[in-house]
Design a protein around this motif. Structure first.
Motif, PDB file in Angstrom:
ATOM      1  N   GLU A  61      49.943  16.140  65.514  1.00  0.00           N
ATOM      2  CA  GLU A  61      50.135  17.062  64.386  1.00  0.00           C
ATOM      3  C   GLU A  61      51.201  18.111  64.667  1.00  0.00           C
ATOM      4  O   GLU A  61      51.864  18.600  63.749  1.00  0.00           O
TER       5      GLU A  61
ATOM      6  N   VAL B 197      54.544  18.226  63.046  1.00  0.00           N
ATOM      7  CA  VAL B 197      54.644  18.600  61.638  1.00  0.00           C
ATOM      8  C   VAL B 197      54.137  20.025  61.396  1.00  0.00           C
ATOM      9  O   VAL B 197      54.700  20.748  60.571  1.00  0.00           O
TER      10      VAL B 197
ATOM     11  N   PHE C 244      54.903  24.749  58.436  1.00  0.00           N
ATOM     12  CA  PHE C 244      55.609  23.506  58.726  1.00  0.00           C
ATOM     13  C   PHE C 244      56.493  23.713  59.959  1.00  0.00           C
ATOM     14  O   PHE C 244      57.086  24.778  60.144  1.00  0.00           O
ATOM     15  N   ASN C 245      56.585  22.700  60.795  1.00  0.00           N
ATOM     16  CA  ASN C 245      57.365  22.816  62.024  1.00  0.00           C
ATOM     17  C   ASN C 245      58.857  22.613  61.735  1.00  0.00           C
ATOM     18  O   ASN C 245      59.440  21.574  62.039  1.00  0.00           O
TER      19      ASN C 245
ATOM     20  N   GLU D 291      61.169  21.798  64.877  1.00  0.00           N
ATOM     21  CA  GLU D 291      61.194  20.426  65.387  1.00  0.00           C
ATOM     22  C   GLU D 291      62.179  19.570  64.596  1.00  0.00           C
ATOM     23  O   GLU D 291      63.013  18.867  65.182  1.00  0.00           O
ATOM     24  N   TRP D 292      62.093  19.619  63.289  1.00  0.00           N
ATOM     25  CA  TRP D 292      62.912  18.735  62.459  1.00  0.00           C
ATOM     26  C   TRP D 292      64.345  19.230  62.314  1.00  0.00           C
ATOM     27  O   TRP D 292      65.290  18.457  62.501  1.00  0.00           O
TER      28      TRP D 292
END
Length: 221
Positions: free
Chosen positions: A135, A138, A149-150, A153-154
């Motif tokens: 998890e 995200v 929301f991550n 990371e994205w």
């Protein structure tokens, strides 16, 4: 989690150095419990985290290993072979690692007031802990502890991939290849989070000499 004194062999300094980053505690062990408010990273702390992760000995070890694989597979063909080719691949791999940490530990966490660290669940069923680790790709936490929301990371992974095209001249361009590299990188991060989550059980199962177990008579969990 990993203490140097747990291993007393001839390579104890090396073992302590390379084992330490598997988990970096953020709070005192006695405060590490459900419902506790974790310490907040200020702007300078996030920058310090980026520097520590970028120049950690494990980063150089992973960079050297990946550069060796790239050399064997002749990735980035324009870099050539031999010592010069390996040096160029090492530089490219290190730039990938440093830029990834720069975006994911400092830039985007600062912009979105996000805590870039991963916190182990450390209790519950194996399934719940597995899902907790997955998890994190995200769902992250804001500096105040609320969920979000991550973005780091994205957006951090995408920024790293775009930047890498400037010095990896043999990379395939276009949306498809870039999306593939982003997906691979995020899956790799999920794998590391799973390792962090289950490392104590893995180390005890394999009877590793640096398991991070509390000393006899210690009140620490």
């Amino acid at each position: 989690m990993v203490r140097l004194e747990d291993y007393d062999g001839p390579l104890k300094k090396v073992v302590g150095t390379f084992a330490r980053p598997l988990e970096r505690k953020a709070v005192h062990p006695l405060q590490y419990k459900p419902g506790a408010k974790l310490c907040t990273l200020k702007l300078r702390d996030k920058f310090r985290l980026f520097v520590q992760d970028s120049f950690d000995p494990v980063t150089f070890l992973a960079t050297g290993f990946n550069a060796g694989l790239d050399q064997a597979e002749d990735s980035d063909h324009s870099y050539g072979q031999g010592a010069e080719g390996y040096g160029r691949r090492f530089g490219g791999e290190f730039a990938d690692q440093a830029s990834s940490r720069f975006f994911k530990d400092f830039v985007y966490p600062s912009l979105f007031s996000e805590d870039p660290r991963y916190y182990r669940l450390a209790r519950g069923s194996a399934r719940s802990r597995f899902l907790h680790a997955v998890e994190h790709a995200v769902v992250a936490h804001r500096d105040d502890g609320t969920r979000m929301f991550n973005f780091s990371e994205w957006l951090g992974t995408a920024s790293t991939v775009v930047l890498s095209n400037t010095y990896h001249r043999d990379n395939e361009r276009g949306f498809g290849p870039a999306a593939q590299r982003v997906t691979y990188s995020i899956l790799q991060d999920i794998g590391f989070d799973l390792l962090r989550e289950f490392w104590p059980e893995i180390s005890r199962k394999l009877k590793l000499p640096f398991r991070g177990e509390p000393k006899p008579g210690s009140a620490s969990p």
